[in-house]
Write an enzyme that holds these catalytic residues in place. Structure first.
Site, PDB file in Angstrom:
ATOM      1  N   LYS A   1       0.022   4.255  -8.428  1.00 29.22           N
ATOM      2  CA  LYS A   1       0.044   5.704  -8.920  1.00 29.22           C
ATOM      3  C   LYS A   1       1.437   5.848  -9.694  1.00 29.22           C
ATOM      4  O   LYS A   1       1.258   6.344 -10.840  1.00 29.22           O
ATOM      5  CB  LYS A   1      -0.237   6.645  -7.808  1.00 29.22           C
ATOM      6  CG  LYS A   1       0.025   7.895  -8.139  1.00 29.22           C
ATOM      7  CD  LYS A   1       0.472   8.832  -7.556  1.00 29.22           C
ATOM      8  CE  LYS A   1       1.177  10.054  -8.173  1.00 29.22           C
ATOM      9  NZ  LYS A   1       1.163  11.360  -7.522  1.00 29.22           N
TER      10      LYS A   1
ATOM     11  N   LYS B   1       2.084   2.088  -5.144  1.00 29.59           N
ATOM     12  CA  LYS B   1       2.751   1.650  -6.432  1.00 29.59           C
ATOM     13  C   LYS B   1       2.113   1.758  -7.702  1.00 29.59           C
ATOM     14  O   LYS B   1       2.433   2.186  -8.784  1.00 29.59           O
ATOM     15  CB  LYS B   1       3.033   0.379  -6.306  1.00 29.59           C
ATOM     16  CG  LYS B   1       3.853  -0.231  -5.331  1.00 29.59           C
ATOM     17  CD  LYS B   1       4.014  -1.824  -4.904  1.00 29.59           C
ATOM     18  CE  LYS B   1       2.964  -2.364  -4.504  1.00 29.59           C
ATOM     19  NZ  LYS B   1       2.508  -2.007  -3.231  1.00 29.59           N
TER      20      LYS B   1
ATOM     21  N   THR C   1      -7.785  -1.318   0.343  1.00 32.86           N
ATOM     22  CA  THR C   1      -8.710  -1.184  -1.041  1.00 32.86           C
ATOM     23  C   THR C   1      -9.373  -2.532  -1.207  1.00 32.86           C
ATOM     24  O   THR C   1     -10.529  -2.514  -1.538  1.00 32.86           O
ATOM     25  CB  THR C   1      -7.523  -1.090  -2.102  1.00 32.86           C
ATOM     26  OG1 THR C   1      -6.526  -0.076  -1.788  1.00 32.86           O
ATOM     27  CG2 THR C   1      -8.331  -0.467  -3.241  1.00 32.86           C
TER      28      THR C   1
ATOM     29  N   ASP D   1       0.755  -1.242  -0.095  1.00 38.00           N
ATOM     30  CA  ASP D   1       0.003  -0.088   0.004  1.00 38.00           C
ATOM     31  C   ASP D   1       0.874   1.357   0.083  1.00 38.00           C
ATOM     32  O   ASP D   1       0.629   2.122   0.538  1.00 38.00           O
ATOM     33  CB  ASP D   1      -0.898   0.078   1.256  1.00 38.00           C
ATOM     34  CG  ASP D   1      -1.886  -1.316   1.274  1.00 38.00           C
ATOM     35  OD1 ASP D   1      -2.345  -1.655   0.465  1.00 38.00           O
ATOM     36  OD2 ASP D   1      -1.888  -1.856   2.383  1.00 38.00           O
TER      37      ASP D   1
ATOM     38  N   ALA E   1      -4.017  -7.831  -3.846  1.00 40.32           N
ATOM     39  CA  ALA E   1      -3.471  -6.579  -4.107  1.00 40.32           C
ATOM     40  C   ALA E   1      -4.678  -5.544  -4.445  1.00 40.32           C
ATOM     41  O   ALA E   1      -5.839  -5.899  -4.880  1.00 40.32           O
ATOM     42  CB  ALA E   1      -2.709  -6.733  -5.426  1.00 40.32           C
ATOM     43  N   GLY E   2      -4.428  -4.393  -3.936  1.00 44.94           N
ATOM     44  CA  GLY E   2      -5.273  -3.309  -4.378  1.00 44.94           C
ATOM     45  C   GLY E   2      -4.462  -2.090  -4.603  1.00 44.94           C
ATOM     46  O   GLY E   2      -3.804  -1.504  -3.895  1.00 44.94           O
ATOM     47  N   HIS E   3      -4.714  -1.553  -6.037  1.00 42.36           N
ATOM     48  CA  HIS E   3      -4.095  -0.307  -6.554  1.00 42.36           C
ATOM     49  C   HIS E   3      -5.101   0.570  -7.079  1.00 42.36           C
ATOM     50  O   HIS E   3      -6.093   0.460  -7.356  1.00 42.36           O
ATOM     51  CB  HIS E   3      -3.243  -0.675  -7.708  1.00 42.36           C
ATOM     52  CG  HIS E   3      -2.030  -1.639  -7.419  1.00 42.36           C
ATOM     53  ND1 HIS E   3      -1.355  -2.304  -8.370  1.00 42.36           N
ATOM     54  CD2 HIS E   3      -1.437  -2.126  -6.268  1.00 42.36           C
ATOM     55  CE1 HIS E   3      -0.557  -3.037  -7.638  1.00 42.36           C
ATOM     56  NE2 HIS E   3      -0.508  -2.980  -6.543  1.00 42.36           N
TER      57      HIS E   3
ATOM     58  N   THR F   1     -10.088  -5.347   1.223  1.00 43.74           N
ATOM     59  CA  THR F   1     -10.783  -5.429   2.420  1.00 43.74           C
ATOM     60  C   THR F   1     -11.544  -4.404   3.262  1.00 43.74           C
ATOM     61  O   THR F   1     -12.352  -4.695   3.850  1.00 43.74           O
ATOM     62  CB  THR F   1      -9.735  -6.171   3.488  1.00 43.74           C
ATOM     63  OG1 THR F   1      -8.887  -5.434   3.796  1.00 43.74           O
ATOM     64  CG2 THR F   1      -9.172  -7.376   2.889  1.00 43.74           C
ATOM     65  N   GLY F   2     -11.180  -3.133   2.907  1.00 46.65           N
ATOM     66  CA  GLY F   2     -11.812  -1.972   3.555  1.00 46.65           C
ATOM     67  C   GLY F   2     -11.327  -1.923   5.265  1.00 46.65           C
ATOM     68  O   GLY F   2     -11.798  -1.096   5.914  1.00 46.65           O
TER      69      GLY F   2
ATOM     70  N   GLY G   1       0.408  13.831  -3.828  1.00 44.55           N
ATOM     71  CA  GLY G   1      -1.151  13.789  -3.976  1.00 44.55           C
ATOM     72  C   GLY G   1      -1.289  12.676  -5.169  1.00 44.55           C
ATOM     73  O   GLY G   1      -0.415  12.070  -5.591  1.00 44.55           O
TER      74      GLY G   1
ATOM     75  N   THR H   1       2.415 -12.534   2.714  1.00 45.36           N
ATOM     76  CA  THR H   1       1.742 -13.418   1.762  1.00 45.36           C
ATOM     77  C   THR H   1       2.500 -14.480   1.242  1.00 45.36           C
ATOM     78  O   THR H   1       3.966 -14.554   1.618  1.00 45.36           O
ATOM     79  CB  THR H   1       1.391 -12.199   0.463  1.00 45.36           C
ATOM     80  OG1 THR H   1       0.387 -12.836  -0.235  1.00 45.36           O
ATOM     81  CG2 THR H   1       2.783 -11.758  -0.129  1.00 45.36           C
TER      82      THR H   1
ATOM     83  N   GLN I   1       1.759  -6.063  -3.308  1.00 43.39           N
ATOM     84  CA  GLN I   1       2.228  -6.185  -1.753  1.00 43.39           C
ATOM     85  C   GLN I   1       3.469  -5.436  -1.434  1.00 43.39           C
ATOM     86  O   GLN I   1       3.552  -4.494  -2.188  1.00 43.39           O
ATOM     87  CB  GLN I   1       2.313  -7.643  -1.079  1.00 43.39           C
ATOM     88  CG  GLN I   1       0.860  -8.329  -1.378  1.00 43.39           C
ATOM     89  CD  GLN I   1       0.410  -9.171  -2.667  1.00 43.39           C
ATOM     90  OE1 GLN I   1       1.199  -9.612  -3.278  1.00 43.39           O
ATOM     91  NE2 GLN I   1      -0.832  -8.761  -2.755  1.00 43.39           N
TER      92      GLN I   1
HETATM   93  P1  IMP Z   1      -2.906 -12.836   1.639  1.00 44.22           P
HETATM   94  O1  IMP Z   1      -2.019 -12.441   0.613  1.00 44.22           O
HETATM   95  O2  IMP Z   1      -4.174 -12.690   1.512  1.00 44.22           O
HETATM   96  O3  IMP Z   1      -2.836 -14.395   1.981  1.00 44.22           O
HETATM   97  O4  IMP Z   1      -2.763 -12.069   3.052  1.00 44.22           O
HETATM   98  C1  IMP Z   1      -1.589 -12.129   3.687  1.00 44.22           C
HETATM   99  C2  IMP Z   1      -1.076 -11.063   4.534  1.00 44.22           C
HETATM  100  O5  IMP Z   1      -0.591 -10.069   3.310  1.00 44.22           O
HETATM  101  C3  IMP Z   1      -2.149 -10.260   5.352  1.00 44.22           C
HETATM  102  O6  IMP Z   1      -1.396  -9.661   6.283  1.00 44.22           O
HETATM  103  C4  IMP Z   1      -2.494  -9.397   4.236  1.00 44.22           C
HETATM  104  O7  IMP Z   1      -3.462  -8.177   4.907  1.00 44.22           O
HETATM  105  C5  IMP Z   1      -1.413  -8.811   3.310  1.00 44.22           C
HETATM  106  N1  IMP Z   1      -1.673  -8.347   1.957  1.00 44.22           N
HETATM  107  C6  IMP Z   1      -2.139  -9.017   1.094  1.00 44.22           C
HETATM  108  N2  IMP Z   1      -2.177  -8.223  -0.047  1.00 44.22           N
HETATM  109  C7  IMP Z   1      -1.714  -6.829   0.600  1.00 44.22           C
HETATM  110  C8  IMP Z   1      -1.814  -5.615   0.032  1.00 44.22           C
HETATM  111  O8  IMP Z   1      -1.901  -5.732  -1.377  1.00 44.22           O
HETATM  112  N3  IMP Z   1      -1.434  -4.624   0.486  1.00 44.22           N
HETATM  113  C9  IMP Z   1      -1.108  -4.730   1.817  1.00 44.22           C
HETATM  114  N4  IMP Z   1      -1.044  -5.949   2.707  1.00 44.22           N
HETATM  115  C10 IMP Z   1      -1.447  -7.132   1.824  1.00 44.22           C
END
Ligand code: IMP
Length: 428
Positions: free
Chosen positions: A18, A16, A298, A13, A39-41, A300-301, A415, A238, A223
């Site tokens: 952007k 990346k 992004t 987070d 991932a959440g971008h 899981t909220g 920003g 992860t 990640q």
């Molecule tokens: P998983 O990737 O769903 O197995 O989660 C394992 C760990 O990685 C957990 O602590 C998640 O919150 C973290 N995680 C997975 N994807 C992201 C990401 O894109 N950003 C930040 N943390 C992440």
């Protein structure tokens, strides 16, 4: 430079998406090499904000080939939803390519991710429950199903049925839950995969041929380094390799073909999920950063844990990844504090240590040693269009990051918009 890896230097987070979107204009290819829809971008273009999970941020640049490499685990249902989300907003996805060697996430991976987390109770990892870990486990166990298998209907169905039957034994006997319906899953997923078949290709061959033709390739990490399976805060991480070394395995590029890596660093530290976090702030400063920076996941909220910048971690991260430079993001979010702090070492049992420990038991006992710097105000951050416009105190902060990590800062982000990206040195 014909290749550039962009990856997170912290716990993910970092912004990346952007930075990749910004640099994608200069690339011919934008390639994801690990992870999945965990991932959440977030990318902001003009007035529009887009949230991506799987598709590389380069998709907005129009003519770029966007690759999901062999190192990914791909949920076809999520991928189709993301394609539709983009198409509904007028974004063309025809340039998407999916590696024929990438593994597929099925419903049993997601269910097992959930059941395993529940069973771990207070020791749960805090995963995104997207089935990432269980899918990588099947890959290592050599029972996974890959994109190339989709072209062999009989084999695909037979393997999927066998996997569902095996997983059902675990789901029923170990967890006492109802097993999954094999026929229904085979039907549903054959349908999804039929739709994405047209994107599946030998992306390793494509990328290697393109490198020979001097095409420019951006690799986009998901990640972050501290979530890497080998070098992160095990087991709170992860199941893939976000580090620069992961590119070689996750895209099929020789390590000798990789030229440089840009580490994306948030001006402070955040993490989602569990595990020790030495510079975490449990006070009003942490709350203020979370609110101001909208630090909520992004994917899981979930509220992100927030803390000061940790230079011990950055130095470790730079060591593993061989960063050629840093992009420091969220300098605007850190505005408004009289003083800002950087952790320059850990105090462990009365001694100062500067190396990032492997053991989480040790890390949990580490107390941050801080250095305090003057902060900058929100007013000073308005109308900052180039590096020279930055307040001197923010420049001092960046300078200190360079001194402590040994990595120069080439990009500063103030920003979410493309226009709020300050280029200190051209890198790609
Ligand atoms: P998983 O990737 O769903 O197995 O989660 C394992 C760990 O990685 C957990 O602590 C998640 O919150 C973290 N995680 C997975 N994807 C992201 C990401 O894109 N950003 C930040 N943390 C992440």
């Amino acid at each position: 430079m014909s290749t550039l890896v962009i990856l997170g230097a912290q716990w993910g987070d970092e912004g990346k998406g952007k930075i990749t979107d910004y640099l994608a204009n200069k690339a011919d290819f934008v390639v994801r090499y690990q992870g999945g829809d965990n991932a959440g971008h977030t990318v902001e273009i003009g007035e529009n904000q887009y949230k991506l999970h799987l598709i590389p941020s380069g998709i907005f640049a129009g003519d770029k080939i966007c690759v999901l490499g062999n190192g990914l685990v791909i949920n076809p249902k999520s991928l189709l939803e993301e394609i539709k989300y983009l198409n509904d907003r007028g974004i063309n996805t025809e340039n998407l390519r999916i590696s024929d060697r990438a593994h597929i996430i099925f419903p049993y991976h997601i269910l097992l991710d959930q059941l395993e987390e529940e069973k771990k109770g207070k020791n749960k990892i805090g995963t995104t429950v997207k089935g990432i870990g269980p899918c990588y486990r099947d890959k290592v166990e050599r029972t996974g199903i890959r994109m190339c298998d989709v072209f062999h209907k009989e084999f695909f169905e037979e393997r999927l049925r066998e996997n569902i039957n095996n997983k059902n034994e675990i789901i029923e006997k170990l967890y006492g839950k109802e097993g999954l319906d094999a026929d229904a899953i085979i039907k549903e997923y054959s349908g999804y995969l039929e739709e994405i078949k047209k994107y599946i290709a030998d992306t390793t061959d494509l990328l290697n041929k393109s490198l020979k033709e001097n095409k420019k390739i951006l690799f986009e990490g998901a990640q972050g380094t501290l979530l890497d399976l080998d070098f992160g805060t095990y087991p709170y991480l992860t199941s893939s390799h976000p580090i620069s070394g992961g590119v070689s395995i996750g895209a099929g590029i020789s390590p000798f073909g990789l030229k440089s890596a840009l580490g994306v660093v948030k001006a402070y530290t955040t993490r989602v999920g569990r595990g020790p976090f030495p510079t975490e702030l449990h006070d009003e400063i942490g709350d203020a950063i979370r609110e101001k920076g909208h630090e909520f996941g992004t994917t899981t909220g979930r509220p992100r844990r927030c803390g000061w910048l940790d230079a011990v971690m950055l130095k470790y991260s730079a060591q593993i990844n061989g960063f050629s430079s840093f992009a420091v993001t969220r300098i605007d979010t850190l505005a408004g504090f009289d003083k800002v702090k950087i952790c320059v070492g850990y105090e462990l049992d009365g001694e100062k240590i500067e190396a990032f420990p492997a053991s989480l038991e040790t890390l949990a006992k580490c107390n941050p040693i801080y250095e305090e710097l003057d902060g900058w105000s929100d007013e000073e951050m308005t109308n900052v269009e180039k590096y020279e416009d930055l307040p001197q105190t923010a420049k001092n902060y960046l300078k200190r990051i360079e001194e402590l990590s040994g990595v120069k800062v080439s990009i500063a982000s103030v920003g979410p918009k493309r226009s709020e990206t300050l280029i200190i040195e051209e890198i790609f």
